[in-house]
Every structure is written in C-alpha cells, then in structure tokens.
Design an enzyme around this catalytic site. Structure first.
Site, PDB file in Angstrom:
ATOM      1  N   HIS A  21      -9.973  -7.592   1.818  1.00 17.27           N
ATOM      2  CA  HIS A  21      -8.551  -7.306   2.010  1.00 17.27           C
ATOM      3  C   HIS A  21      -8.466  -6.329   3.178  1.00 17.27           C
ATOM      4  O   HIS A  21      -8.421  -5.118   2.998  1.00 17.27           O
ATOM      5  CB  HIS A  21      -7.975  -6.679   0.738  1.00 17.27           C
TER       6      HIS A  21
ATOM      7  N   GLY B 209       5.118   4.083  -8.966  1.00 17.74           N
ATOM      8  CA  GLY B 209       5.769   3.984  -7.663  1.00 17.74           C
ATOM      9  C   GLY B 209       6.448   2.635  -7.545  1.00 17.74           C
ATOM     10  O   GLY B 209       6.614   1.911  -8.533  1.00 17.74           O
TER      11      GLY B 209
ATOM     12  N   VAL C 184      -5.388  -2.609  -7.720  1.00 23.18           N
ATOM     13  CA  VAL C 184      -4.599  -2.926  -6.530  1.00 23.18           C
ATOM     14  C   VAL C 184      -4.576  -1.761  -5.534  1.00 23.18           C
ATOM     15  O   VAL C 184      -4.027  -1.885  -4.442  1.00 23.18           O
ATOM     16  CB  VAL C 184      -3.154  -3.344  -6.890  1.00 23.18           C
TER      17      VAL C 184
ATOM     18  N   TYR D 250       5.353  -0.149  -6.275  1.00 24.25           N
ATOM     19  CA  TYR D 250       4.435  -1.224  -6.670  1.00 24.25           C
ATOM     20  C   TYR D 250       4.325  -1.292  -8.191  1.00 24.25           C
ATOM     21  O   TYR D 250       4.527  -2.343  -8.806  1.00 24.25           O
ATOM     22  CB  TYR D 250       3.063  -0.974  -6.031  1.00 24.25           C
ATOM     23  N   GLY D 251       3.996  -0.155  -8.810  1.00 19.32           N
ATOM     24  CA  GLY D 251       3.779  -0.146 -10.251  1.00 19.32           C
ATOM     25  C   GLY D 251       5.023  -0.489 -11.046  1.00 19.32           C
ATOM     26  O   GLY D 251       4.969  -1.279 -12.000  1.00 19.32           O
TER      27      GLY D 251
ATOM     28  N   ARG E 114       0.947 -14.684   1.721  1.00 20.51           N
ATOM     29  CA  ARG E 114       1.448 -14.374   3.069  1.00 20.51           C
ATOM     30  C   ARG E 114       1.158 -15.516   4.032  1.00 20.51           C
ATOM     31  O   ARG E 114       2.025 -15.923   4.825  1.00 20.51           O
ATOM     32  CB  ARG E 114       0.809 -13.064   3.560  1.00 20.51           C
TER      33      ARG E 114
ATOM     34  N   ASN F 181      -7.932   8.345  -2.450  1.00 20.14           N
ATOM     35  CA  ASN F 181      -7.692   7.388  -3.526  1.00 20.14           C
ATOM     36  C   ASN F 181      -8.906   7.196  -4.426  1.00 20.14           C
ATOM     37  O   ASN F 181      -8.764   6.842  -5.600  1.00 20.14           O
ATOM     38  CB  ASN F 181      -7.210   6.050  -2.955  1.00 20.14           C
TER      39      ASN F 181
END
Length: 318
Positions: free
Chosen positions: A184, A13, A127, A15-16, A160, A104
C-alpha cells in the site's frame, strides 16, 4: 434478520466512525463497539448512530468506550469476533505513509496488546498507516496466528483503480474488474492483465499510455485526496473496504478479496505481509489465492515483497 457477533473499531476519527456506521447499517452484527482516547467522543458518536436505527431500519447496537494508553476501557471490547484498528495519525499534505511509522507504531502496538488481552480469539483488520508495516507489527504484538491478522489495502486500491478506469471509459463501475497487489504505497502493483471492461481485456480498450496513467493515479490515490483535503485523509472508500472485510469474517462468506496477508510460499515469496488475493472467512485468512500474472507483474510483486520485508523487519523494535 439474524445478527451475531461483536466487532470493535479502535479509533473514532473520520475513518473509524464511518466504519462503525457502515458495520452497524449492515445489520449483521449484534454489537459494534467504537473506542477512542478522547473522553466522550466515541460515546457521543455511538448515541448518534443508535438514534438513526429507526430511520435506516437496522438493530445492531453501537457502544462507545473511552480507552486509555494504560489499557483502561478495553473491557467493553471483550470477546470481540473482529477488531478493526484505525488508531493513529493520518497523513498531511506532502507526507508519505512511511513518515508516520514511528508515532503510529507506538499507538498500534499498545492497541494490539490490549486487544489480545481482552479478545484473544479475534480476527484483526489493520488500517493504520504505513499499512503493511503496521499489519506486521499488530501480529507481533498480539502473537496471534498469521491468518488472524490482515491489513486493508488491496480492497481500497482496487476500488480506486476500478473507479478511474470506469470514469476514463465512461462505463458503470459494475462493468469494470480490476486488481491491485503488492504494498500500500510506492511499490503497489496494479495488475492490468487481470483487468476487464465489459469482459474485454483492458489493453483492448485503452492504450498502454492511458493504462500507465491510471496505474500511476491509483498508486498516488491517497496522496491526491490528502492534497485536496488539506487536513486529514480519505475515509469513505477506505471505511467501505474495511467494513466489507469485517462482514466477510462474521458471515464466514469465503469471499476472495485483495488484502494484506501473510505470504509463505505463494508466488515463490516467503515470510512477509503483502497485498495478495485471499479467501476470507470466520478464521480470517483461509488461504492466499495465487492468480496468474505476467512476468513483469510477478517481478514487480517480488520487488514489493522485498521492499516491505526490509521495513517490516524494523517494526519489531518500534
């Protein structure tokens, strides 16, 4: 330049694929393998990235592999030194990371078992969300030593926080140092006592209310982006964080980074995956590095540990 080793990125995707591109452009790996369950997707992306090599001057070879839930296609990932697991569904507006745990968990467990079969000596960087729980699940599924499995969270959350402080103070990001620990998610623990702007303590530069606002914005940093994008979630900063961790492993850099690591006695916390600073090298986590915290920050870290401990206890059955 000498290149060595093999890194696999599971999930092609945004991200990957962005992570694979960053890893290739570092030009420190011999091979980057990108996998996906959508037939042809990873092969097409690999071809595209390879065609950029002469423009961006890197020689790392990218290989695409279509995989199946039954384990087909994983032979191309065999003997990877590092594996980055991005597979899983991203958040939608209004969703928390925890809303993703059921679906997931099944995906991450299957991936982890296949990775363990083909790359028994790999260091795994997780991740997929919810991050802390999926990191614990990957360790359970692979049965790898705890130091060989870590999660990407603190690098991103700290980046961030750094960005928000730099923008608030009107200074370059390079002049800002910040740190976030904990989970997280809701029990993230930004550490203002360890934050500086041009070497000055953050509390000398910003008011307590201003710091609190930036801490809150950091804690909700992912949700802010999800709400703006409407579909999908962040991937430029997250992929930079995961790629930098993988680079630290393959170059055996021994850099100290905030990551999700197994904590067993540090900060008087035992037996849980948690966001802490750790030294990273070719074997994964060399050691957890305890940093000086205020009493309030330490208390918040212990609250975070108990919150994720409860959820991590549940994942072994998912």
């Amino acid at each position: 330049m000498s290149r060595s080793g093999k890194v696999t990125v599971v999930g092609a995707g945004f991200y990957g694929s962005t992570t694979a591109l960053r890893l290739a452009e570092y030009d420190v790996f011999e091979t980057v393998v990108l996998t996906d369950i959508l037939e042809g997707k990873s092969e097409g992306l690999a071809l595209d990235i390879n065609q950029s090599r002469s423009i961006e001057n890197f020689e790392t070879k990218v290989i695409g592999a279509t995989t199946t839930a039954e384990g087909g296609g994983y032979e191309k990932t065999a003997n990877s030194d590092v594996v980055v697991i991005t597979a899983g569904l991203p958040r939608k507006p209004g969703m928390s990371r925890m809303d993703l745990i059921g679906v997931n968990a099944g995906i991450v467990r299957g991936v982890a078992e296949n990775i363990a079969k083909h790359s028994p000596n790999a260091v795994i960087i997780v991740v997929s969300n919810p991050l802390d729980e999926m990191t614990a699940l990957a360790q359970i599924a692979t049965k790898f030593p705890y130091n060989k499995v870590m999660g990407q969270a603190g690098m991103l959350d700290t980046a961030r926080f750094t960005n928000f402080v730099a923008e608030k103070c009107g200074v370059p990001t390079a002049s800002v140092k910040t740190l976030t620990l904990g989970s997280h998610g809701e029990t993230m623990v930004p550490v203002p006592s360890r934050c500086t702007v041009n070497g000055k303590p953050l509390s000398d530069v910003l008011s307590a209310d201003e710091i609190k606002d930036l801490v809150d914005r950091t804690r909700n940093g992912g949700a802010e982006i999800v709400a703006l994008l409407k579909t999908g979630s962040a991937y430029y900063a997250p992929s930079a964080a995961a790629a930098r961790m993988a680079k630290a492993v393959i170059t055996d850099s021994n850099e100290v980074m905030p990551v999700c690591a197994w904590v067993n006695g540090e900060y008087s916390i035992t037996g849980v995956y948690l966001g802490v600073e750790a030294q990273i090298g070719k074997n994964g986590i060399n050691k957890v590095v305890e940093t000086k915290l205020t009493a309030d920050e330490l208390a918040s870290l212990k609250v975070a540990a108990e919150a994720v401990r409860t959820k991590q206890a549940d994942v072994k059955d998912l």
